[in-house]
Design an enzyme around this catalytic site. Structure first.
Site, mmCIF file in Angstrom:
data_model
loop_
_atom_site.group_PDB
_atom_site.id
_atom_site.type_symbol
_atom_site.label_atom_id
_atom_site.label_comp_id
_atom_site.label_asym_id
_atom_site.label_seq_id
_atom_site.Cartn_x
_atom_site.Cartn_y
_atom_site.Cartn_z
ATOM 1 N N CYS A 28 43.214 101.097 -17.321
ATOM 2 C CA CYS A 28 42.343 101.217 -18.724
ATOM 3 C C CYS A 28 41.627 102.761 -18.183
ATOM 4 C CB CYS A 28 40.283 100.227 -18.029
ATOM 5 S SG CYS A 28 40.836 98.627 -18.748
ATOM 6 N N ASP A 78 40.009 104.534 -16.057
ATOM 7 C CA ASP A 78 38.797 104.770 -15.796
ATOM 8 C C ASP A 78 38.084 103.695 -14.328
ATOM 9 O OD1 ASP A 78 37.104 106.121 -17.930
ATOM 10 O OD2 ASP A 78 37.545 104.650 -18.595
ATOM 11 N N CYS A 101 37.004 109.913 -18.664
ATOM 12 C CA CYS A 101 37.215 111.162 -19.200
ATOM 13 C C CYS A 101 36.016 111.679 -19.144
ATOM 14 C CB CYS A 101 36.669 110.132 -20.943
ATOM 15 S SG CYS A 101 36.175 109.186 -20.578
ATOM 16 N N CYS A 153 31.027 103.371 -20.087
ATOM 17 C CA CYS A 153 31.126 105.019 -18.867
ATOM 18 C C CYS A 153 30.287 104.232 -18.312
ATOM 19 C CB CYS A 153 31.813 106.152 -19.140
ATOM 20 S SG CYS A 153 32.903 106.860 -20.026
#
Lengths: 394, 128
Positions: free
Chosen positions: B35, B37, B60, B104
């Site tokens: 994915c 992360d 990111c 996130c």
């Protein structure tokens, strides 16, 4: 600032800007009007059509102006699909790494009962002509393969693919959005029936493009209305945009050889420099490649953070990372050439422009090296790879 | 870039508490490379207080900023308080995240909880 995202869009050339503003000032009439300022607009419009046609070896009447590459792709594919349906042919061959303007149109047709075969583009991002030959069936009505890929820059053997389609009597469309104005193309020699192009990829304005359709191919309208564009694309013509596009195309075509020579030199210097980064890999064939395209994967890092930090260093680039697309999946192009998700997230596309210098290239190499090293410094994946807990992929 | 708030960019550019704690009392890793992360949190805990916290993140800009902010929010705090850290608190402290980046902040919350659970498992203590 170093702008290295020319595959996304290019800066308009001075000529294109001046042409456009001059049209707006002086030639603003409606080409459909019969009085003199309308007829003057009609004249420049038809001159632009002839200019565009001559660059790709077509006849003026074979050029339909559109709002850009996506519209041209949609219209070309829909046209061929509906022509096919009339003779009971509802099978289309394309490739797995086409632009979404093509893939999403094919998805729509699939829901309407068409059958779609997507050719493999292999690890190097290239179509194998014999695989196209084998994929064409009795009921195939269209083959649509892009001339050059927008992400990894690979250039397909269009002439050969076109010849196969000719011999099998199947229409051949190519999305040449990344190619027109950058590499030589001739619709006759390259056996092309339908071709899409977009002005803003060759220093022309945004919102303008064209569709080439070989004489005898009756286009299906996407937009109904007035009789503009021989009745195949209604709406008052974007005269300033179209004329500006024609000027930009002539300019790009005139400088093509010289530009390509410089770009290839800069591109290969950039590739050589980035290859020095450990556990990195060039995406796409090194040889059959657009003069300005560089695309790498760096293991252990994620593309969006790479882009943001490069932006801080004055470098504007792009990535096929999921985070830059708003979805969880990385670029379908990188997946199509077999890059696994982990690695595809760490991709970087640098599409260089004609004005790039050797000093720029060296700065790019230095900056990318620094940022990759920095991000790897606190990447848990990189730690595991270095500790031998995970196997390197690249 | 107007994609993120100034606060996100500030934490992304100058992440706090980056690194590893070799003799950590609790380690948590969440997310997966598929994915895009992965977050790893290291905690040093004394007398039920988070004395030190470090992180490593593959992800990111907002993943890195969320990790950094989350560590700031729990450093020096009692473990019971850290256990209650929510993704919303992380996102708010960053002056907001774009909708499609909210995951996130969720990862940051989960990474800290996972490290605290590891601490509980190692010590047999129950955080209340």
């Amino acid at each position: 600032m170093i702008y290295v995202d020319n595959a996304a869009t290019t800066k308009m050339s001075k000529t294109a800007i001046h042409t456009m503003t001059a049209m707006m000032e002086d030639t603003w009439g409606n080409p459909s009007s019969l009085y003199s300022i309308g007829q003057r607009a009609k004249e420049v419009l038809e001159k632009a059509r002839a200019d565009v046609a001559s660059v790709i070896g077509a006849e003026p009447r074979e050029i339909t102006f559109t709002s850009g590459g996506s519209e041209a792709d949609n219209q070309a594919i829909l046209t061929a699909a509906l022509l096919g349906e009339k003779s009971g042919k509802k099978h289309i061959v394309s490739s797995a790494f086409e632009h979404h303007a093509v893939l999403h149109t094919l998805n729509k047709l699939e829901k309407m009962g068409y059958e779609i075969t997507l050719l493999d583009v292999h690890e190097n991002g290239m179509i194998i002509p014999s695989e196209l030959e084998a994929a064409i069936r009795e009921d195939t009505c269209l083959v649509t393969i892009m001339t050059a890929n927008n992400e990894i820059g690979t250039i397909q053997p269009i002439r050969e693919l076109g010849a196969i389609c000719r011999s099998r009597k199947v229409l051949f469309h190519t999305d040449a959005v990344q190619a027109v104005g950058h590499i030589p193309l001739n619709v006759i020699e390259d056996n092309i029936d339908l071709l899409s192009a977009s002005a803003h990829k060759f220093h022309g304005p945004k919102g303008v493009g064209f569709l080439y359709a070989r004489k005898g191919i009756r286009l299906t309208n996407l937009i109904e209305g007035g009789a503009q564009e021989r009745g195949k694309r209604a709406g008052t013509e974007n005269v300033p945009g179209i004329v500006s596009m024609a000027e930009a195309l002539k300019e790009a075509n005139a400088g093509m050889e010289k530009n390509a020579e410089h770009l290839v030199k800069m591109r290969d210097r950039l590739i050589a420099g980035l290859k020095e980064i450990p556990h990195s890999a060039l995406n796409g064939d090194a040889e059959h490649r657009l003069p300005g395209n560089v695309n790498f994967c760096f293991e252990g890092i994620e593309g969006e953070s790479l882009l943001l930090l490069l932006d801080d260093k004055g470098i504007q680039a792009s990535s096929g990372s999921a985070c830059t697309s708003g979805s969880l999946d990385p670029s379908h192009v990188l997946l199509a050439i077999g890059r696994v998700h982990d690695v595809a997230h760490g991709s970087l596309r640098l599409s260089i422009g004609e004005d790039i210098t050797e000093a720029d290239v060296d700065y790019l190499i230095k900056s990318v090296k620094e940022v990759v090293e920095y991000l790897r410094g606190f990447s848990p994946i990189w730690r595991d790879l270095m500790a031998g807990k995970k196997q390197f992929i690249l | 870039m107007a994609l993120y708030s100034e606060k996100v960019m500030e934490h992304f550019r100058n992440p706090r508490n980056v690194g590893v704690i070799e003799d950590a009392d609790g380690i948590g890793e969440v997310g997966n490379a598929k994915c895009g992360d992965i977050m790893k949190m290291y905690l040093k805990i004394e007398d039920d207080i988070i004395k030190d916290v470090k992180f490593e993140t593959f992800g990111c800009g907002s993943a890195i900023a969320s990790s950094s902010m989350a560590t700031e929010l729990i450093k020096g705090k009692p473990v019971s308080e850290a256990m209650k850290l929510t993704n919303k608190a992380v996102a708010e402290a960053l002056d907001g995240l774009p909708d499609y980046k909210m995951h996130c902040s969720v990862l940051a919350e989960e990474a800290i909880r996972s490290a605290l659970e590891d601490y509980q498992k190692r010590t047999g203590k129950q955080i209340k």
